[in-house]
Motif scaffolding. Sequence first.
Motif, PDB file in Angstrom:
ATOM      1  N   ALA A  87       5.753   7.480  -5.435  1.00 51.22           N
ATOM      2  CA  ALA A  87       6.189   6.159  -5.576  1.00 51.22           C
ATOM      3  C   ALA A  87       6.927   5.999  -3.915  1.00 51.22           C
ATOM      4  O   ALA A  87       6.922   4.850  -3.772  1.00 51.22           O
ATOM      5  N   TYR A  88       7.725   6.743  -3.725  1.00 53.16           N
ATOM      6  CA  TYR A  88       8.373   6.573  -2.661  1.00 53.16           C
ATOM      7  C   TYR A  88       7.599   6.491  -1.351  1.00 53.16           C
ATOM      8  O   TYR A  88       7.620   5.430  -0.606  1.00 53.16           O
ATOM      9  N   HIS A  89       6.623   7.370  -1.170  1.00 51.01           N
ATOM     10  CA  HIS A  89       5.698   7.332  -0.215  1.00 51.01           C
ATOM     11  C   HIS A  89       4.548   6.150  -0.167  1.00 51.01           C
ATOM     12  O   HIS A  89       3.981   5.806   0.840  1.00 51.01           O
ATOM     13  N   ASP A  90       4.466   5.670  -1.369  1.00 48.71           N
ATOM     14  CA  ASP A  90       3.527   4.677  -1.738  1.00 48.71           C
ATOM     15  C   ASP A  90       4.176   3.215  -1.499  1.00 48.71           C
ATOM     16  O   ASP A  90       3.708   2.221  -1.652  1.00 48.71           O
ATOM     17  N   GLY A  91       5.417   3.345  -1.239  1.00 48.52           N
ATOM     18  CA  GLY A  91       6.138   2.149  -1.065  1.00 48.52           C
ATOM     19  C   GLY A  91       6.662   1.360  -2.406  1.00 48.52           C
ATOM     20  O   GLY A  91       7.255   0.296  -2.034  1.00 48.52           O
TER      21      GLY A  91
END
Length: 313
Positions: A87-91
């Motif tokens: 979720a963090y890497h996908d923004g």
Amino acid sequence: MAKKKEILFCDYYEEWVDTYKAGAIEDVTLKKYYMAARHIRNICPKLLMSDFSRRDYQKIMNEYGKTHEKQTAKDFHHHLKAAIRDAYHDGVLSSDPTYRAVIKGKEPAKKKVKFLQKEELTKLLQSLNLSSGINRDWFILLVAKTGMRYAECLGITPADFDWTENTLSINKTWDYKSGSGFSKTKTDSSIRKIKLDWQIIGQFKPLLEKLPATEPIFIEKLEKGMYKREFNSTINNLLLRKCKDLGITEISLHALRHTHASVLLAEGVSIHTISNRLGHADVGVTQSTYAHVLDELQKKDDQKMLSVLMQIA
């Protein structure tokens, strides 16, 4: 710019499991991810991804740790962290709320592994009915002599025996829980070859000669290529009755695996050899599981050591 649709963390996690894990991992592991999803929905049913902070994550872990042992809490953290990192890497998240999370949990209850003494094991094996064809007594014998797991033994076929090298190959299991047939081993390290003693070779070789090479020897084949369902409770209940009738320590089939290892340890077989034979991921797992046996052996070694030192002039 349109405002991003608000999404609950519990919904995001469940959708993530459906998208990235379903169909990509073994069913037994997938169930653990879905179990984590249920815990999230109970602990933080209204937590929005837009509000998700490190403090929120720590509160989740704290709440979970109240009712679970620390190792279980670590596994829970591992399952959640994988989705949150994505979720963090996908923004979806502007920061990683799992950063420097503190894993808490209840102190594990002291568990003493049950096993038979060598004399009790001998008594059990001598009581087995091996006069007829393949039955559950043969199953008990093979587990006692190899230390295999239940599902590993169910998956054994005649082709797995090497009568020249006197070995038994463990390279698959039988999925008795869902009844879907052969399945992968528990871990990659579970794939191994077990050395067999001459007695087992002499007993099993004539028994398997006319059986289909690639069919499981302990699973009954029904019509239309179907197989009879097997339940570990059946063999466990049988073993418990036998132990009770013989007046020996009452154990489960898994404890028969522990017995195998404990007897070998007591006879001086190295911990590394036993670890490989059991298919453990590393020797640390073996040392942890059989710490009580190793402690007893160390006491005996201490006495031997002192006796040797006393003889040195």
